[in-house]
Design a protein around this motif. Structure first.
Motif, PDB file in Angstrom:
ATOM      1  N   PRO A  18      26.987   2.829  55.802  1.00  0.00           N
ATOM      2  CA  PRO A  18      27.224   1.472  56.269  1.00  0.00           C
ATOM      3  C   PRO A  18      27.148   0.398  55.089  1.00  0.00           C
ATOM      4  CG  PRO A  18      25.147   2.268  56.944  1.00  0.00           C
ATOM      5  CD  PRO A  18      25.742   3.373  56.490  1.00  0.00           C
ATOM      6  N   GLN A  19      26.281   0.471  54.063  1.00  0.00           N
ATOM      7  CA  GLN A  19      26.117  -0.222  52.935  1.00  0.00           C
ATOM      8  C   GLN A  19      27.297  -0.253  52.253  1.00  0.00           C
ATOM      9  OE1 GLN A  19      24.139   2.116  53.738  1.00  0.00           O
ATOM     10  NE2 GLN A  19      23.183   3.109  51.833  1.00  0.00           N
ATOM     11  N   ASP A  46      25.701   1.932  62.533  1.00  0.00           N
ATOM     12  CA  ASP A  46      25.302   3.075  61.811  1.00  0.00           C
ATOM     13  C   ASP A  46      24.008   2.424  61.090  1.00  0.00           C
ATOM     14  OD1 ASP A  46      27.436   4.411  62.567  1.00  0.00           O
ATOM     15  OD2 ASP A  46      28.541   4.297  60.665  1.00  0.00           O
ATOM     16  N   ALA A  47      23.680   1.326  60.722  1.00  0.00           N
ATOM     17  CA  ALA A  47      22.876   0.663  59.841  1.00  0.00           C
ATOM     18  C   ALA A  47      21.454   0.685  60.926  1.00  0.00           C
ATOM     19  CB  ALA A  47      23.054  -0.715  59.589  1.00  0.00           C
ATOM     20  N   ILE A  48      21.675   0.335  62.307  1.00  0.00           N
ATOM     21  CA  ILE A  48      20.807   0.585  63.222  1.00  0.00           C
ATOM     22  C   ILE A  48      20.333   1.876  63.389  1.00  0.00           C
ATOM     23  CG2 ILE A  48      19.928   0.096  65.581  1.00  0.00           C
ATOM     24  CD1 ILE A  48      22.152  -2.337  65.255  1.00  0.00           C
ATOM     25  N   ALA A  49      21.273   2.810  63.360  1.00  0.00           N
ATOM     26  CA  ALA A  49      20.777   4.306  63.475  1.00  0.00           C
ATOM     27  C   ALA A  49      20.104   4.708  62.478  1.00  0.00           C
ATOM     28  CB  ALA A  49      22.118   5.167  63.854  1.00  0.00           C
ATOM     29  N   ASP A  99      20.709  -5.553  68.334  1.00  0.00           N
ATOM     30  CA  ASP A  99      22.062  -5.085  68.992  1.00  0.00           C
ATOM     31  C   ASP A  99      23.001  -4.849  68.355  1.00  0.00           C
ATOM     32  OD1 ASP A  99      23.823  -4.811  70.977  1.00  0.00           O
ATOM     33  OD2 ASP A  99      24.161  -7.096  71.271  1.00  0.00           O
ATOM     34  N   PRO A 100      23.931  -3.723  67.979  1.00  0.00           N
ATOM     35  CA  PRO A 100      24.940  -3.751  67.290  1.00  0.00           C
ATOM     36  C   PRO A 100      26.109  -4.484  67.496  1.00  0.00           C
ATOM     37  CG  PRO A 100      24.819  -1.590  68.607  1.00  0.00           C
ATOM     38  CD  PRO A 100      23.581  -2.618  68.890  1.00  0.00           C
ATOM     39  N   ASP A 101      26.400  -4.922  68.871  1.00  0.00           N
ATOM     40  CA  ASP A 101      27.513  -5.883  69.243  1.00  0.00           C
ATOM     41  C   ASP A 101      27.164  -7.142  68.621  1.00  0.00           C
ATOM     42  OD1 ASP A 101      28.811  -3.916  70.676  1.00  0.00           O
ATOM     43  OD2 ASP A 101      27.756  -4.369  72.407  1.00  0.00           O
ATOM     44  N   ALA A 102      26.136  -7.819  68.942  1.00  0.00           N
ATOM     45  CA  ALA A 102      25.741  -9.004  68.269  1.00  0.00           C
ATOM     46  C   ALA A 102      25.561  -9.039  66.916  1.00  0.00           C
ATOM     47  CB  ALA A 102      24.334  -9.448  68.642  1.00  0.00           C
ATOM     48  N   LEU A 103      25.145  -7.908  66.186  1.00  0.00           N
ATOM     49  CA  LEU A 103      25.168  -7.863  64.624  1.00  0.00           C
ATOM     50  C   LEU A 103      26.597  -7.846  64.181  1.00  0.00           C
ATOM     51  CD1 LEU A 103      23.702  -7.875  62.056  1.00  0.00           C
ATOM     52  CD2 LEU A 103      23.126  -5.345  62.536  1.00  0.00           C
ATOM     53  N   GLY A 104      27.367  -7.015  64.892  1.00  0.00           N
ATOM     54  CA  GLY A 104      28.940  -6.999  64.533  1.00  0.00           C
ATOM     55  C   GLY A 104      29.734  -8.355  64.567  1.00  0.00           C
ATOM     56  N   ARG A 105      29.416  -9.073  65.691  1.00  0.00           N
ATOM     57  CA  ARG A 105      29.813 -10.291  65.785  1.00  0.00           C
ATOM     58  C   ARG A 105      29.559 -11.273  64.714  1.00  0.00           C
ATOM     59  NH1 ARG A 105      29.031  -9.400  70.988  1.00  0.00           N
ATOM     60  NH2 ARG A 105      26.985 -10.888  70.993  1.00  0.00           N
ATOM     61  N   ILE A 119      22.290  -6.213  57.370  1.00  0.00           N
ATOM     62  CA  ILE A 119      22.062  -4.725  57.814  1.00  0.00           C
ATOM     63  C   ILE A 119      21.288  -3.759  57.415  1.00  0.00           C
ATOM     64  CG2 ILE A 119      24.642  -4.836  58.629  1.00  0.00           C
ATOM     65  CD1 ILE A 119      25.034  -2.649  56.067  1.00  0.00           C
ATOM     66  N   GLY A 120      20.303  -4.595  56.514  1.00  0.00           N
ATOM     67  CA  GLY A 120      19.287  -4.160  56.016  1.00  0.00           C
ATOM     68  C   GLY A 120      19.311  -3.521  54.447  1.00  0.00           C
ATOM     69  N   PHE A 121      20.212  -3.842  53.642  1.00  0.00           N
ATOM     70  CA  PHE A 121      20.316  -3.229  52.336  1.00  0.00           C
ATOM     71  C   PHE A 121      20.539  -4.320  51.604  1.00  0.00           C
ATOM     72  CE2 PHE A 121      21.651   0.127  55.592  1.00  0.00           C
ATOM     73  CZ  PHE A 121      21.011   1.232  55.022  1.00  0.00           C
ATOM     74  N   PRO A 122      19.560  -5.204  51.248  1.00  0.00           N
ATOM     75  CA  PRO A 122      19.780  -6.247  50.318  1.00  0.00           C
ATOM     76  C   PRO A 122      19.656  -5.890  48.813  1.00  0.00           C
ATOM     77  CG  PRO A 122      17.622  -6.028  51.220  1.00  0.00           C
ATOM     78  CD  PRO A 122      18.115  -4.981  52.035  1.00  0.00           C
ATOM     79  N   GLU A 123      19.374  -4.438  48.462  1.00  0.00           N
ATOM     80  CA  GLU A 123      19.364  -3.947  47.171  1.00  0.00           C
ATOM     81  C   GLU A 123      20.778  -3.483  46.730  1.00  0.00           C
ATOM     82  OE1 GLU A 123      19.200  -0.605  49.848  1.00  0.00           O
ATOM     83  OE2 GLU A 123      18.036  -2.485  49.777  1.00  0.00           O
ATOM     84  N   LYS A 124      21.776  -3.315  47.967  1.00  0.00           N
ATOM     85  CA  LYS A 124      22.912  -2.863  47.605  1.00  0.00           C
ATOM     86  C   LYS A 124      23.761  -4.019  46.908  1.00  0.00           C
ATOM     87  CE  LYS A 124      26.769  -0.261  47.797  1.00  0.00           C
ATOM     88  NZ  LYS A 124      26.950   0.760  46.995  1.00  0.00           N
TER      89      LYS A 124
END
Length: 197
Positions: free
Chosen positions: A69-70, A134-137, A144-150, A183-188
């Protein structure tokens, strides 16, 4: 179609005549009217064209090439930044999202343009929701993937608008880094900001 898309993107619907599109395409005005009833019909076709092209070049190709995802999110922002940096270098300006531009300019008077733009944005949100899911998984983030996607979609729209208003392609990099952190990847990391030249 490509010529009309380019002209509307750079100069707006009201800033472009059918004569200008025909001249830029190297055809006569009658040829344009053979395919399109009027300039409004051409604008609707341009939104569809821009939508299909954007989905293919940015989103489908990214999902074909990357799995994580990143990496997908970084690729989307890197592509958008590259396009806007190129226009800044050649034109001294940033033009934002070509679909948003026409939808904002014509959405009130042409609801069919707004509807077509929304259909494209729904597909974009689907891709970004998949990235969020995918980031949540991967346990990189909770939610919530829908809220994060929005939220990711809104950040992307905002990045295009901010880059256009400020005439600064680096605004896309700022939003890209914020999206990666969400999405949890600030290092990317995204590409380094290039001086506009």
């Amino acid at each position: 179609m490509a010529t009309a898309a380019e002209q509307f993107w750079r100069h707006s619907f009201h800033g472009v005549s059918v004569d200008l599109v025909a001249d830029a395409a190297g055809v006569n005005k009658a040829t344009v009217y053979r395919y399109f009833a009027d300039k409004r019909d051409l604008a609707l076709a341009v939104v569809k064209y821009n939508g299909a092209l954007s989905l293919e070049l940015i989103f489908e190709s990214t999902f074909d090439e990357y799995v994580l995802p990143q990496d997908r999110l970084a690729s989307i922002y890197s592509y958008a930044y590259g396009v806007h940096l190129a226009t800044y270098k050649t034109d001294g300006d940033v033009f934002g999202c070509p679909i948003v531009g026409l939808a904002l300019e014509l959405g009130q008077e042409m609801p069919e343009i707004r509807a077509e733009a929304q259909a494209v944005f729904d597909q974009v949100e689907g891709y970004l929701t998949k990235i969020a899911s995918d980031a949540i998984a991967a346990r990189a983030v909770k939610g919530d993937p829908d809220a994060l996607g929005r939220t990711l979609t809104q950040l992307l729209h905002g990045a295009f608008a901010s880059a256009r208003v400020a005439s600064d392609p680096a605004r896309l990099l700022d939003a890209g880094h914020a999206s990666l952190a969400l999405i949890g990847f600030p290092e990317k990391r995204l590409p380094e900001q290039e001086p506009p030249a």
